[in-house]
Design a protein around this motif. Structure first.
Motif, PDB file in Angstrom:
ATOM      1  N   ARG A  10      -3.417 -25.614  27.266  1.00 54.09           N
ATOM      2  CA  ARG A  10      -4.276 -26.651  27.662  1.00 54.09           C
ATOM      3  C   ARG A  10      -4.469 -27.303  25.857  1.00 54.09           C
ATOM      4  O   ARG A  10      -4.760 -28.833  25.937  1.00 54.09           O
ATOM      5  CB  ARG A  10      -5.874 -25.479  28.101  1.00 54.09           C
ATOM      6  N   ALA A  13      -2.541 -30.104  26.507  1.00 53.47           N
ATOM      7  CA  ALA A  13      -2.456 -31.761  26.911  1.00 53.47           C
ATOM      8  C   ALA A  13      -3.549 -32.360  26.807  1.00 53.47           C
ATOM      9  O   ALA A  13      -3.930 -33.433  26.745  1.00 53.47           O
ATOM     10  CB  ALA A  13      -3.095 -30.773  28.535  1.00 53.47           C
ATOM     11  N   LEU A  14      -4.607 -31.467  25.743  1.00 53.52           N
ATOM     12  CA  LEU A  14      -5.937 -32.428  25.452  1.00 53.52           C
ATOM     13  C   LEU A  14      -5.315 -32.983  24.913  1.00 53.52           C
ATOM     14  O   LEU A  14      -5.830 -34.373  24.274  1.00 53.52           O
ATOM     15  CB  LEU A  14      -6.590 -31.677  24.900  1.00 53.52           C
ATOM     16  N   GLN A  16      -2.475 -34.905  24.371  1.00 54.37           N
ATOM     17  CA  GLN A  16      -1.799 -36.174  24.750  1.00 54.37           C
ATOM     18  C   GLN A  16      -2.964 -36.919  25.707  1.00 54.37           C
ATOM     19  O   GLN A  16      -2.877 -37.899  25.994  1.00 54.37           O
ATOM     20  CB  GLN A  16      -0.721 -35.568  26.211  1.00 54.37           C
ATOM     21  N   GLU A  17      -4.286 -35.703  26.231  1.00 58.59           N
ATOM     22  CA  GLU A  17      -4.771 -36.784  26.125  1.00 58.59           C
ATOM     23  C   GLU A  17      -6.195 -37.638  25.875  1.00 58.59           C
ATOM     24  O   GLU A  17      -6.683 -38.645  25.907  1.00 58.59           O
ATOM     25  CB  GLU A  17      -5.841 -35.811  27.447  1.00 58.59           C
ATOM     26  N   GLY A  18      -6.109 -37.359  24.212  1.00 60.35           N
ATOM     27  CA  GLY A  18      -6.731 -37.504  23.126  1.00 60.35           C
ATOM     28  C   GLY A  18      -8.134 -37.089  23.476  1.00 60.35           C
ATOM     29  O   GLY A  18      -8.894 -38.057  22.611  1.00 60.35           O
ATOM     30  N   ASP A  19      -8.153 -36.047  23.870  1.00 58.12           N
ATOM     31  CA  ASP A  19      -9.445 -35.621  23.743  1.00 58.12           C
ATOM     32  C   ASP A  19      -9.718 -34.559  22.513  1.00 58.12           C
ATOM     33  O   ASP A  19      -9.720 -33.252  23.188  1.00 58.12           O
ATOM     34  CB  ASP A  19      -9.784 -34.788  24.847  1.00 58.12           C
ATOM     35  N   MET A  23     -10.444 -30.643  22.355  1.00 58.50           N
ATOM     36  CA  MET A  23      -8.463 -29.493  21.442  1.00 58.50           C
ATOM     37  C   MET A  23      -9.375 -28.319  20.882  1.00 58.50           C
ATOM     38  O   MET A  23      -9.145 -28.069  20.576  1.00 58.50           O
ATOM     39  CB  MET A  23      -8.026 -30.576  21.395  1.00 58.50           C
ATOM     40  N   GLU A  53      -8.616 -37.717  14.915  1.00 59.93           N
ATOM     41  CA  GLU A  53      -8.820 -38.941  14.819  1.00 59.93           C
ATOM     42  C   GLU A  53      -7.902 -39.895  14.695  1.00 59.93           C
ATOM     43  O   GLU A  53      -6.969 -40.689  14.934  1.00 59.93           O
ATOM     44  CB  GLU A  53      -9.944 -38.943  15.215  1.00 59.93           C
ATOM     45  N   ALA A  61      -0.160 -44.559  21.333  1.00 62.66           N
ATOM     46  CA  ALA A  61      -0.779 -44.064  21.981  1.00 62.66           C
ATOM     47  C   ALA A  61      -0.828 -42.137  22.100  1.00 62.66           C
ATOM     48  O   ALA A  61       0.278 -41.473  20.869  1.00 62.66           O
ATOM     49  CB  ALA A  61      -0.020 -43.648  23.366  1.00 62.66           C
ATOM     50  N   PRO A  62      -1.877 -41.423  22.169  1.00 60.78           N
ATOM     51  CA  PRO A  62      -1.540 -40.754  21.606  1.00 60.78           C
ATOM     52  C   PRO A  62      -0.251 -39.617  21.913  1.00 60.78           C
ATOM     53  O   PRO A  62       0.033 -39.720  23.015  1.00 60.78           O
ATOM     54  CB  PRO A  62      -2.973 -39.440  22.399  1.00 60.78           C
ATOM     55  N   ARG A  64       2.341 -36.475  23.195  1.00 63.41           N
ATOM     56  CA  ARG A  64       2.995 -35.260  24.261  1.00 63.41           C
ATOM     57  C   ARG A  64       3.795 -34.403  23.163  1.00 63.41           C
ATOM     58  O   ARG A  64       4.589 -34.961  22.858  1.00 63.41           O
ATOM     59  CB  ARG A  64       4.329 -36.145  25.409  1.00 63.41           C
TER      60      ARG A  64
END
Length: 140
Positions: A10, A13-14, A16-19, A23, A53, A61-62, A64
């Protein structure tokens, strides 16, 4: 061990989402970090998303992150996990992406019923010759 696997996957994945906040929610309030970038060691306050950040802002982009060869060992409320991960991204201003494979060891603790990362160590092997170059061309 499935719960720990889910935490690790997770987090990837977060990223890559930039969250960043979500994360970091999978980490203890303070994490000892031996990351690929300097300094040699950091104590990361995971309540402050600003450093991550800023790092993410250096990419178009964030990135992967792919987690492979994940192995987990647990004993009570303590666990460690090892993996071979890759990070793929395009640096801001660059025209070509890169993919870097590296080694990861995570230390986790079960705190208030949740598995949280307390220690993260990332490394790239290096050629032990006169040039001492990082071996960034390796792949599993």
């Amino acid at each position: 061990m499935q719960e720990i696997r889910e935490v690790i996957e997770r987090r990837a994945a977060l990223l890559q989402e930039g969250d960043v906040k979500a994360m970091l929610a999978h980490s203890a309030p303070e994490v000892v970090e031996f990351s690929l970038a300097p300094p040699l060691v950091s104590r990361v306050d995971t309540n402050d998303p600003t450093p991550v950040e800023r790092w993410l802002a250096t990419f178009e982009a964030p990135p992967r992150r792919t987690v492979t060869q994940l192995e987990i060992t647990t004993d009570g409320d303590v666990a460690f996990a090892t993996s071979i991960d890759s990070m793929s991204a395009t640096p801001r201003g660059a025209t070509e992406p890169f993919t870097l494979w590296y080694r990861v060891t995570l230390g986790l603790r079960r705190i208030d019923g949740r598995w949280l990362v307390t220690h993260e160590h990332e490394s790239v092997p290096f050629h032990m010759d006169a040039e001492m170059r990082a071996a960034i061309d390796l792949q599993p």
